[in-house]
Structures are given as structure tokens and as C-alpha cells.
Design a protein around this motif. Structure first.
Motif, mmCIF file in Angstrom:
data_model
loop_
_atom_site.group_PDB
_atom_site.id
_atom_site.type_symbol
_atom_site.label_atom_id
_atom_site.label_comp_id
_atom_site.label_asym_id
_atom_site.label_seq_id
_atom_site.Cartn_x
_atom_site.Cartn_y
_atom_site.Cartn_z
ATOM 1 N N PRO A 132 0.785 -1.160 -0.009
ATOM 2 C CA PRO A 132 -0.163 0.024 0.120
ATOM 3 C C PRO A 132 0.828 1.267 0.126
ATOM 4 C CG PRO A 132 0.088 -0.716 2.436
ATOM 5 C CD PRO A 132 0.725 -1.911 1.327
ATOM 6 N N THR A 133 0.368 2.446 -0.610
ATOM 7 C CA THR A 133 0.918 3.476 -0.535
ATOM 8 C C THR A 133 0.358 4.130 1.112
ATOM 9 O OG1 THR A 133 -1.267 4.458 -1.318
ATOM 10 C CG2 THR A 133 0.521 4.206 -2.890
ATOM 11 N N ASP A 134 0.970 5.191 1.447
ATOM 12 C CA ASP A 134 0.656 5.854 2.881
ATOM 13 C C ASP A 134 1.234 7.132 2.851
ATOM 14 O OD1 ASP A 134 -0.159 5.162 5.784
ATOM 15 O OD2 ASP A 134 1.552 6.365 5.881
ATOM 16 N N LYS A 135 0.143 7.988 2.775
ATOM 17 C CA LYS A 135 0.352 9.533 2.961
ATOM 18 C C LYS A 135 -0.732 10.368 3.387
ATOM 19 C CE LYS A 135 -1.693 10.346 -1.801
ATOM 20 N NZ LYS A 135 -1.496 10.993 -3.061
ATOM 21 N N ARG A 136 -0.509 11.603 3.676
ATOM 22 C CA ARG A 136 -1.437 12.470 4.166
ATOM 23 C C ARG A 136 -2.601 12.508 3.241
ATOM 24 N NH1 ARG A 136 -0.599 14.171 9.406
ATOM 25 N NH2 ARG A 136 -1.797 16.062 9.172
ATOM 26 N N VAL A 137 -3.847 12.754 3.388
ATOM 27 C CA VAL A 137 -4.829 13.115 2.530
ATOM 28 C C VAL A 137 -5.483 14.183 3.060
ATOM 29 C CG1 VAL A 137 -6.908 12.531 1.057
ATOM 30 C CG2 VAL A 137 -5.091 10.918 1.441
ATOM 31 N N ASP A 138 -5.387 15.477 2.568
ATOM 32 C CA ASP A 138 -6.199 16.759 3.429
ATOM 33 C C ASP A 138 -5.585 16.806 4.721
ATOM 34 O OD1 ASP A 138 -7.405 17.045 1.159
ATOM 35 O OD2 ASP A 138 -9.437 15.842 1.691
ATOM 36 N N GLU A 139 -4.062 16.417 4.888
ATOM 37 C CA GLU A 139 -3.627 16.749 6.080
ATOM 38 C C GLU A 139 -4.174 15.787 7.270
ATOM 39 O OE1 GLU A 139 -0.948 18.620 6.132
ATOM 40 O OE2 GLU A 139 -1.205 19.042 3.888
ATOM 41 N N LYS A 140 -4.621 14.840 6.512
ATOM 42 C CA LYS A 140 -4.917 13.686 7.835
ATOM 43 C C LYS A 140 -4.793 12.106 7.412
ATOM 44 C CE LYS A 140 -9.122 15.652 7.226
ATOM 45 N NZ LYS A 140 -10.443 16.063 7.192
ATOM 46 N N THR A 141 -4.304 11.373 8.256
ATOM 47 C CA THR A 141 -3.983 10.073 7.983
ATOM 48 C C THR A 141 -5.119 9.178 8.657
ATOM 49 O OG1 THR A 141 -2.514 9.932 9.936
ATOM 50 C CG2 THR A 141 -1.754 10.506 7.893
ATOM 51 N N PRO A 142 -5.240 7.823 8.190
ATOM 52 C CA PRO A 142 -6.185 6.967 8.742
ATOM 53 C C PRO A 142 -5.535 6.525 9.867
ATOM 54 C CG PRO A 142 -5.517 5.959 6.578
ATOM 55 C CD PRO A 142 -4.840 7.500 6.912
ATOM 56 N N ARG A 143 -6.387 6.132 10.909
ATOM 57 C CA ARG A 143 -5.953 5.100 11.910
ATOM 58 C C ARG A 143 -7.191 4.139 12.158
ATOM 59 N NH1 ARG A 143 -1.899 7.058 15.186
ATOM 60 N NH2 ARG A 143 -1.323 9.200 14.809
ATOM 61 N N LEU A 144 -6.617 2.914 12.542
ATOM 62 C CA LEU A 144 -7.663 1.699 12.507
ATOM 63 C C LEU A 144 -7.713 1.505 14.108
ATOM 64 C CD1 LEU A 144 -6.478 -0.552 9.586
ATOM 65 C CD2 LEU A 144 -8.317 1.147 9.792
ATOM 66 N N TRP A 145 -8.861 1.370 14.475
ATOM 67 C CA TRP A 145 -9.245 0.857 16.232
ATOM 68 C C TRP A 145 -10.177 -0.223 15.902
ATOM 69 C CZ3 TRP A 145 -6.944 1.746 20.372
ATOM 70 C CH2 TRP A 145 -7.765 1.575 21.848
ATOM 71 N N GLU A 146 -9.572 -1.351 16.702
ATOM 72 C CA GLU A 146 -10.361 -2.478 16.881
ATOM 73 C C GLU A 146 -10.660 -3.248 15.264
ATOM 74 O OE1 GLU A 146 -11.532 -4.743 19.395
ATOM 75 O OE2 GLU A 146 -9.699 -3.887 20.006
ATOM 76 N N THR A 147 -9.812 -3.122 14.573
ATOM 77 C CA THR A 147 -9.780 -3.587 13.121
ATOM 78 C C THR A 147 -8.505 -4.398 12.767
ATOM 79 O OG1 THR A 147 -11.295 -1.645 12.278
ATOM 80 C CG2 THR A 147 -10.032 -2.775 10.684
ATOM 81 N N ASN A 148 -9.118 -5.793 12.574
ATOM 82 C CA ASN A 148 -7.765 -6.745 12.198
ATOM 83 C C ASN A 148 -7.196 -6.187 10.901
ATOM 84 O OD1 ASN A 148 -8.414 -9.051 13.925
ATOM 85 N ND2 ASN A 148 -10.213 -8.721 12.684
ATOM 86 N N TYR A 149 -5.756 -6.235 10.795
ATOM 87 C CA TYR A 149 -5.020 -5.603 9.765
ATOM 88 C C TYR A 149 -3.769 -6.484 9.318
ATOM 89 C CZ TYR A 149 -2.099 -2.108 7.162
ATOM 90 O OH TYR A 149 -1.529 -1.397 6.094
ATOM 91 N N SER A 176 -7.241 -3.467 25.443
ATOM 92 C CA SER A 176 -6.521 -4.245 26.112
ATOM 93 C C SER A 176 -7.524 -5.629 26.180
ATOM 94 C CB SER A 176 -6.385 -3.820 27.381
ATOM 95 O OG SER A 176 -5.603 -4.595 28.229
ATOM 96 N N GLY A 177 -7.041 -6.645 26.007
ATOM 97 C CA GLY A 177 -7.661 -7.770 26.069
ATOM 98 C C GLY A 177 -8.295 -8.392 24.889
ATOM 99 N N SER A 178 -8.148 -7.659 23.726
ATOM 100 C CA SER A 178 -8.916 -7.989 22.533
ATOM 101 C C SER A 178 -8.177 -9.080 21.587
ATOM 102 C CB SER A 178 -8.822 -6.578 21.538
ATOM 103 O OG SER A 178 -9.396 -7.109 20.340
ATOM 104 N N ARG A 179 -8.956 -9.965 21.046
ATOM 105 C CA ARG A 179 -8.219 -11.133 20.177
ATOM 106 C C ARG A 179 -8.044 -10.697 18.849
ATOM 107 N NH1 ARG A 179 -7.371 -15.546 22.301
ATOM 108 N NH2 ARG A 179 -6.929 -16.610 20.275
ATOM 109 N N LYS A 180 -8.354 -9.270 18.274
ATOM 110 C CA LYS A 180 -8.233 -8.917 17.086
ATOM 111 C C LYS A 180 -6.611 -8.419 16.996
ATOM 112 C CE LYS A 180 -12.567 -7.162 15.650
ATOM 113 N NZ LYS A 180 -13.651 -6.177 15.330
ATOM 114 N N PHE A 181 -6.069 -8.851 15.794
ATOM 115 C CA PHE A 181 -4.657 -8.687 15.669
ATOM 116 C C PHE A 181 -4.403 -7.776 14.390
ATOM 117 C CE2 PHE A 181 -6.024 -12.600 13.578
ATOM 118 C CZ PHE A 181 -5.111 -12.576 12.402
ATOM 119 N N LYS A 182 -2.859 -7.624 14.444
ATOM 120 C CA LYS A 182 -2.453 -6.823 13.186
ATOM 121 C C LYS A 182 -1.078 -7.784 12.769
ATOM 122 C CE LYS A 182 -0.048 -3.464 15.951
ATOM 123 N NZ LYS A 182 0.146 -1.921 16.149
ATOM 124 N N CYS A 183 -0.740 -7.962 11.374
ATOM 125 C CA CYS A 183 0.222 -8.740 11.236
ATOM 126 C C CYS A 183 0.777 -8.002 9.877
ATOM 127 C CB CYS A 183 0.084 -10.076 10.773
ATOM 128 S SG CYS A 183 1.272 -11.201 10.006
#
Length: 272
Positions: A132-149, A176-183
Motif C-alpha cells: 500500500p501507499t501511505d500518505k496524508r490526505v487533506d492533512e489527515k491520516t487514517p487510524r484503525l481501531w479494533e480492526t484486524n490488519y 486491552s484484552g482484544s483478540r483482534k490482531f495485526k500482522c
């Protein structure tokens, strides 16, 4: 349901059918899979690339979910009463990877957009980002919360030539304690284009693409086999609650009997 968003390529040469190898596999596992046509927001030799294309790509992902929701209520469509909108996943390649994370964090860009009314009913459980690309769009960046990645990138990528998806990895967090994960998975011999069967092997447009050194690049079939193994295992784990593949994300060595030979580097973290 799984939506696949392609990245930037010459718009006159369509990209959306280049993920058929993933769609057929995921459908065989019980996952409705749709590859989206965003070709008209890609680069053209005649007109360049549209302004604000990243906003448009993410907006179109959400619009497709709204349209499929209508289809799911229409007995004359194949989607009728077959879609679980609490188990949605997005797969994005290149710019599609950034667009997918923007679609999850959509209120940063579309909080006041009346055309997206009702989109909050969709629960996007998981995102897969391929180079993926990763850059600021309209001076904002996405953040993921409780989303598997899951992010996969190759060291032989001559387009997105640094591991930019690793930034999104650090911007993905859990309770804290969530079974969701990132890899994250970094492949020594993977390039940018082979994740799509229609993109050929030239990560850069002509004439620069003619001068790329492919001596250390794995063949396309092997690269796509890695994508198939990891993506199908990831979505079975995060959408279908199948825990038997979870060790693969903690340590790639659990999958070496299934995986082509190359150098693998991976990271893993959950909320536990």
C-alpha cells in the motif's frame, strides 16, 4: 463479504479483473468477493490522474457497500439475503490499500457527506493491504481501531519502494484484552505488480519499467501463491472465526510447508 480495491495503473488497461485468483479462492471458502472497478480514477496518458483521487477511491468503496445493501434486499439479485454486513473485509492494492483504511476511518473525510447516510451499519472487521501507499490526505491520516490488519510488501517493489504500510501497522490499535490482531509480512523477492495478474512485471511505467533488474524477483505464480495463503487464512480467521491458522501470523515458519521459498520477515500483535 470482501471488497477488493485495485491501485493506480493506466486507466485504459483495466485492473479490476486482475484479482480473480483471489476472488475464486475466497468464494470457495464461503466469502462473497467483489473486485471494484475504479479504473476511471486511474492515470491516463491523455489526462493525467484526477484530483483528490484518494478521497474518491475510499468514497467509492463505501458507495459499493451501500449499493450491495440494496441488492441484498432485492430478491432478483444474487445477493438477496446472503450478505452479513457485520462481517466485512476490504483488500486494497497500492493506492487501494490506503483507500481501504480511509474507508474504515471515513468520518475524517466524509463526516458531513449525506450520500453516505447509513454506512455506519457496516462493520469492517478486517483490512488487507498489498504494497500500500501511505500518505496524508487533506492533512489527515487514517487510524484503525479494533480492526484486524494484514499488510504484505516486497523488497523488490520499484513503485512503492519503501515499506509504507508499516506506518499503518503502527497506527492500528486494539482494546486491552482484544483478540483482534495485526500482522506485517515483508517478502525479500516480491515486487509491486505481481499481486495483480493484469499488471505485468514492470512496476514503473515506460520507459523506466524497461530498465528494472528482475534477477532477484520471484516468479509471479509464487508471489500470488503467498498472497492466496495469507489472505485466505487471514479472512478465515477474522471473518469465519477459524482459529487453526492463527499461528501462521505469529510466525511465518508455521506455513513453510505451504509457502514458496523466499525470505520472510513478519511482525504480529494483538490486544492480549
Amino acid at each position: 463479504i470482501v471488497l477488493i480495491a485495485h491501485g493506480n495503473h493506466t486507466m485504459e488497461y483495466f485492473s479490476d479483473d486482475g484479482y480473480g485468483y483471489l476472488g475464486e479462492l475466497l468464494a470457495s471458502r464461503g466469502l462473497i468477493t467483489v473486485s471494484l472497478d475504479h479504473n476511471f480514477v486511474n492515470y491516463s496518458n491523455w489526462s493525467g490522474i484526477p484530483k483528490k483521487d484518494m478521497r474518491l477511491r475510499s468514497w467509492l468503496i463505501l458507495q459499493h457497500l451501500l449499493q450491495i445493501d440494496k441488492f441484498a434486499d432485492n430478491r432478483n439479485t444474487p445477493f438477496y439475503k446472503k450478505v452479513d454486513f457485520e462481517k466485512v473485509a476490504l483488500i486494497g492494492h497500492s493506492r487501494g490499500g490506503l483507500a481501504s483504511t480511509m474507508a474504515v476511518d471515513y468520518k475524517k473525510w466524509f463526516a458531513d457527506d449525506p450520500s453516505l447516510e447509513g454506512v455506519d451499519k457496516f462493520i469492517i472487521q478486517s483490512v488487507v493491504a498489498l504494497a500500500p501507499t501511505d500518505k496524508r490526505v487533506d492533512e489527515k491520516t487514517p487510524r484503525l481501531w479494533e480492526t484486524n490488519y494484514l499488510v504484505i510488501h516486497g523488497a523488490q517493489d520499484a513503485d512503492v519502494n519503501s515499506f509504507r504500510g508499516d506506518r499503518q501497522y503502527t497506527r492500528t490499535n486494539f482494546y486491552s484484552g482484544s483478540r483482534k490482531f495485526k500482522c506485517s509480512l515483508y517478502l525479500a523477492q516480491a515486487n509491486h505488480s505481481y499481486f495483480n495478474t493484469k499488471w505485468g512485471k514492470k512496476d514503473n511505467s515506460l520507459p523506466g519499467g524497461l530498465f528494472l533488474n528482475h534477477m532477484d524477483t520471484m516468479n509471479a505464480e509464487d508471489q500470488r501463491e503467498i498472497a492466496k495463503v495469507y489472505i485466505s487464512a487471514f479472512l478465515e480467521t477474522t471473518l469465519l472465526d477459524n482459529s487453526r491458522y492463527e499461528k501462521l501470523f505469529r510466525d511465518y515458519r508455521y506455513g513453510l510447508n505451504w509457502l514458496p521459498k523466499t525470505l520472510y520477515f513478519n511482525r504480529y500483535k494483538n490486544g492480549m
